[in-house]
Every structure is written in C-alpha cells, then in structure tokens.
Write a protein that holds these residues in place. Structure first.
Motif, short mmCIF file in Angstrom:
data_model
loop_
_atom_site.label_atom_id
_atom_site.label_comp_id
_atom_site.label_asym_id
_atom_site.label_seq_id
_atom_site.Cartn_x
_atom_site.Cartn_y
_atom_site.Cartn_z
N THR A 112 42.79 48.79 66.33
CA THR A 112 43.04 49.47 65.07
C THR A 112 43.81 48.55 64.11
OG1 THR A 112 43.11 51.46 66.40
CG2 THR A 112 43.80 51.69 64.12
N GLY A 138 41.81 61.62 60.83
CA GLY A 138 42.31 61.52 62.21
C GLY A 138 43.54 60.63 62.26
N VAL A 139 44.60 61.04 61.58
CA VAL A 139 45.73 60.13 61.32
C VAL A 139 46.57 59.83 62.56
CG1 VAL A 139 47.35 61.94 60.57
CG2 VAL A 139 47.60 59.64 59.67
N GLY A 140 46.59 60.74 63.56
CA GLY A 140 47.37 60.49 64.79
C GLY A 140 48.83 60.23 64.48
N ASP A 165 44.57 65.44 59.97
CA ASP A 165 44.37 65.52 61.42
C ASP A 165 44.27 67.00 61.78
OD1 ASP A 165 45.06 63.19 63.82
OD2 ASP A 165 44.77 65.28 64.42
N ILE A 166 43.46 67.27 62.79
CA ILE A 166 43.32 68.66 63.23
C ILE A 166 44.53 69.10 64.04
CG2 ILE A 166 42.12 68.28 65.45
CD1 ILE A 166 40.10 70.50 64.12
N ASN A 193 40.23 70.22 59.54
CA ASN A 193 39.06 69.67 60.21
C ASN A 193 38.34 68.68 59.29
OD1 ASN A 193 36.81 69.24 61.77
ND2 ASN A 193 36.02 71.32 61.57
N LEU A 194 38.43 67.40 59.59
CA LEU A 194 37.74 66.33 58.85
C LEU A 194 37.92 66.48 57.33
CD1 LEU A 194 34.59 66.17 61.17
CD2 LEU A 194 36.61 64.70 61.22
N ASN A 213 39.52 56.09 62.45
CA ASN A 213 39.38 55.71 63.86
C ASN A 213 39.19 57.05 64.58
OD1 ASN A 213 39.57 54.81 66.49
ND2 ASN A 213 41.81 54.56 66.42
N LEU A 236 41.72 65.35 72.83
CA LEU A 236 41.38 65.65 71.44
C LEU A 236 41.27 64.37 70.60
CD1 LEU A 236 41.14 68.02 69.33
CD2 LEU A 236 43.59 67.73 68.93
N ALA A 237 42.05 63.35 70.99
CA ALA A 237 42.06 62.10 70.23
C ALA A 237 40.99 61.13 70.72
CB ALA A 237 43.43 61.43 70.35
#
Ligand SMILES: C[S@@+](CC[C@H](N)C(=O)[O-])C[C@H]1O[C@@H](n2cnc3c(N)ncnc32)[C@H](O)[C@@H]1O
Length: 312
Positions: A112, A138-140, A165-166, A193-194, A213, A236-237
C-alpha cells in the motif's frame, strides 16, 4: 515497618535489566517458532519502554520496573500464541509515520506504500493544481489519505480528502490517527457502503482521483492464508467474494460517475489479478484505453491506475 522490610527484598529479586529481558524474550519467542525472534523482542521492548530501538541495544544494564516486566511477559505469550506484533504494540509504521492499529482494522502493508507513492507522483505531475479533491474507499486505519495529506502539508497544495469505510471501528480509528498526525482538517470521514455516502453529488462535487485498497482475497486464498492473518485480521477487510474481485467490479463500474473528466482511479490489486482487473476497466468505455500498472519489489503486479475519458 516490618511489611516494608518484607516487600523490599522481593522487589529487588524481581528487578531485571533490559539486556536480561532481551535474551529471555528472544529465547522464548524462538522456542515458540517466531522466526525473527531477536528483532521482535527488541521491538516489543522498545514499545514497552517508549524508546527507540537503538536505546534498547545501548542501555542493556538499565533496570526495568516490575510492572513493565509483567506486561512484557504477557506480550511474549500473546506473540507466541500468534497475535501479530502490531496488534500487541498497537502501532504500525507506514512511510515513516506511526499509525495506531487495533484488531478491527487491517495491518497496513508495504504494497500500500507503493500505491500511495504512485498517487503522490500523479498529483505532483500537476503543479499548477492547488486544490485536489480525492476519495479513498475502504480507509481502514487511515494510512492512504493521512500519508498523502501529510506529504502535501507544506507544499502549497490543498488536499481535500473524503474517506469511507463500512466499519464504524475503522472510521473511529482513522479519525483518531488523522488527529494524531495533524491531518484532521483535510479529511472528511464517512461510514457507509462504497459510494453510498457520496450519492448526492451536488454536495460533494466530483473527485480528481479515487483510490482504493479494497478487500481482494478469494475464498480459496482465504482458506490457505497463514493463521496469523486468517485468525487475527478482520475478514471484512480481506475477503473480496468467491474470486476476490467483487469490490473491483463495483468500484470500476461506479467510479466514472464520481470522477471529473480525466480523473484517475488507483487500485491496489492481488498479485494474480492484473489481467482480470484490466479487463474490467477496458470493458468500461468511460475509461481511457491506456492503463498504468505497477509492481512490488519482488516483481509482482500490485497496482493499477486508469483515467476517465476527458469527455463521456
Ligand atoms: C484491505 S482493507 C484496506 C484498509 C486500508 N485502506 C489499508 O490500505 O491499510 C479494506 C477496507 O475496506 C473496508 N470495507 C469492506 N467492505 C466495505 C464496503 N462495502 N464499503 C466500504 N468499505 C468497506 C474494510 O472495512 C477495510 O477497512
């Protein structure tokens, strides 16, 4: 008085110095199958004592308080049980910045860092553009937007990042990391969601670039992942559907609607996904035909950059 006298010798007997703990830690980890035992013992001690690694090597005779020794012993047991180092220390270094991580988010990976480097290069190709509006899906833990904003902080460019991010835990952690690294004013966080939080475009305008990512592990790969990943990091990730490409399908289909003409889509990919992801992009006439790909240091394909057509 007598109680004090009784306690003191006990405490002294427990006292250990850094060097002793280092040897004990290395032996314990090695005995439990940890390959990089010495490095990991040093790292655990440096986080335990909030010191640089060099301090651990230089100050071997320094005594360590018994409360810290207890914690060190707990950490050694956790590590020997397979818990990733980063979930024990609570941190992962990413492009020179320290990010807090918890077991609710993916541990940021070197692949990443490559994606971030490529995006920074893309942004730098347009020095005249002072205002750049970006989206991270999907920032995590927040590594992508925070590192990019941090890089451009004193470079006369205003980065306006949106990040989704969800997972509410991911959003909470990423916001905390943004504050710790002084980027909170550049990044707007959304749980959803997205693309769902950005449907009302009049509120958000269009993005110059979309970065992601996404989860991309297939069902088969998941079954064969090392325990250290499969049992500890969030599914989930990681899981991207039966073939690992579910998120790419949606992101590639919907991204053009949210990009400015000529805007870029930058994706991290699994090392066997270049052909299928390129095909998904080529099948979408909203993207230019030319696609850039990049590899990691082992020559595996790890990323793709596509551009929306100037008019469509
Ligand atoms: C591979 S991780 C990437 C995390 C971080 N960007 C990084 O590079 O370390 C994918 C992230 O996507 C998030 N995610 C999964 N499904 C999602 C969805 N439907 N919408 C938004 N985010 C999602 C996960 O919670 C996870 O944080």
């Amino acid at each position: 008085m007598s109680a004090l006298l009784l306690k003191k010798p006990g405490k002294q007997m427990n006292a250990k110095c850094i060097g002793e703990l280092l040897i004990k830690g290395e032996l314990f980890l090695k005995g439990n199958g940890i390959i990089d035992a010495e490095q990991e013992a040093v790292l655990l001690l440096s986080y335990l004592l909030s010191r640089e690694r060099s301090y651990i090597y230089i100050n071997r005779n320094m005594p360590v308080p018994s409360i810290k020794i207890e914690k060190f012993n707990q950490w050694l047991k956790m590590r020997s049980g397979g818990t990733p180092l980063q979930y024990i220390t609570g941190f992962q270094n990413f492009m020179g910045l320290e990010f807090a991580v918890t077991k609710k988010v993916l541990i940021p990976r070197p692949e990443t860092e490559l994606l971030v480097e490529k995006v920074i290069q893309l942004i730098e190709m347009f020095p005249e553009r002072k205002q750049i509006c970006l989206l991270d899906i999907g920032v995590g833990s927040g590594v992508i937007p925070i590192t990019i904003c941090h890089y451009f902080k004193d470079k006369n460019k205003n980065i306006d990042f949106h990040a989704v991010d969800i997972s509410s835990e991911a959003i909470g952690l990423a916001s905390r990391n943004a504050r710790r690294l002084h980027c909170q004013n550049n990044i707007h966080f959304f749980q959803g969601n997205l693309f769902q939080p950005f449907r009302r475009k009049e509120q958000f305008g269009y993005f110059d670039g979309i970065i992601s990512n996404p989860p991309y592990i297939s069902k088969n790969e998941w079954d064969n992942l090392p325990d250290e990943i499969r049992l500890f990091e969030p599914a989930l990730a990681l899981l991207g559907g039966e073939k690992g490409i579910d998120f790419y399908k949606i992101i590639i289909k919907e991204a053009p609607e949210f990009l400015k003409p000529g805007g870029f889509l930058a994706l991290e990919i699994g090392h066997q996904q270049k052909n299928i992801v390129c095909r998904l992009i080529n099948d979408n006439t909203n993207f230019q035909e030319e696609i850039k790909t990049f590899r990691d240091y082992y020559q595996n394909d790890r990323g793709i950059i596509a551009f929306k057509r100037a008019s469509c």
